[in-house]
Write a protein that holds these residues in place. Structure first.
Motif: not given
Length: 230
Positions: A183, A200, A215, A219
């Motif tokens: 990530e 992923m 996540a 992000r």
């Protein structure tokens, strides 16, 4: 009352790993964001290494435990979470090997390639901490990025090798550590091979919100940092 207290920093890859795990394992935990609270006497009294994630619970000899892989291994062993950390010695050895290879070989390259772009503090002795030109610092960062190709492909050729996940048909704790690391490469627009993108996507599909929710913090931070430099 929550059984476990997890002190975290939301933008961190190591913290993302453990945040995914406790959600996927459906453990009863309290999560505390310690942004701005690390390095204080109160935090250092609990964790002299000054590291997150930090797990606190009564069952630990010192009352606390740091390092994401150690935390996941401990909780799997304590709660019998064999689906994430197999008890078969050979399968467990592969999971351990995948995690330790990442920690020892892959993650140092990821840190050197991404930390300068993410405005994270550098490890002592890195080129980015030296009194050298910005051009030399960028060359060192790019060299680390270029050096990732071989170590990352080891996961395709060895640890996955016809499997959907390192753990086989379902994600293991090694998969959580590896996917969380991947990530962070989005911060440098890393040119992922097709297998890594598929991997992923499979991780997020298999774990659902347990993956997507933490996540999203990473992000979002990456997008924020990139917007500041554009």
């Amino acid at each position: 009352m929550a059984t476990h207290t997890l002190s975290i920093l939301k933008p961190s890859v190591n913290n993302l790993t453990t945040r995914i795990f406790v959600r996927a394992a459906e453990l009863d935990f309290a999560e505390e964001d310690v942004w701005g609270k690390k390095s204080t006497p109160e935090f250092l009294a609990k964790a002299p290494a000054d590291l997150t994630p930090l797990l606190e619970e009564d069952g630990l000899p010192k009352g606390a435990l740091w390092e994401s892989c150690a935390i996941m291994q401990y909780l799997c062993n304590k709660h019998g979470l064999d689906r994430f950390y197999p008890t078969d010695p050979g399968e467990r050895a592969m999971v351990d090997s995948a995690m330790f290879y990442l920690i020892g070989t892959v993650y140092p390259l990821v840190a050197r390639a991404t930390y300068p772009r993410l405005a994270f503090g550098q490890y002592a002795g890195e080129v980015a901490t030296a009194e050298v030109s910005d051009e030399l610092k960028e060359k060192a960062r790019q060299d680390a990025q270029d050096a990732l190709t071989g170590p990352l492909d080891v996961y395709r050729a060895w640890f996955l090798d016809g499997r959907t996940f390192i753990g086989g048909d379902t994600p293991s704790i090694a998969d959580m550590r590896f996917a969380a690391t991947l990530e962070f490469l989005r911060a440098i627009d890393y040119d992922f091979p097709a297998w890594a993108e598929e991997y992923m996507a499979a991780m997020e599909s298999a774990l659902g919100e347990a993956y997507s929710e933490p996540a999203a913090d990473v992000r979002g931070y990456i997008e924020y940092v990139r917007s500041q430099s554009s």
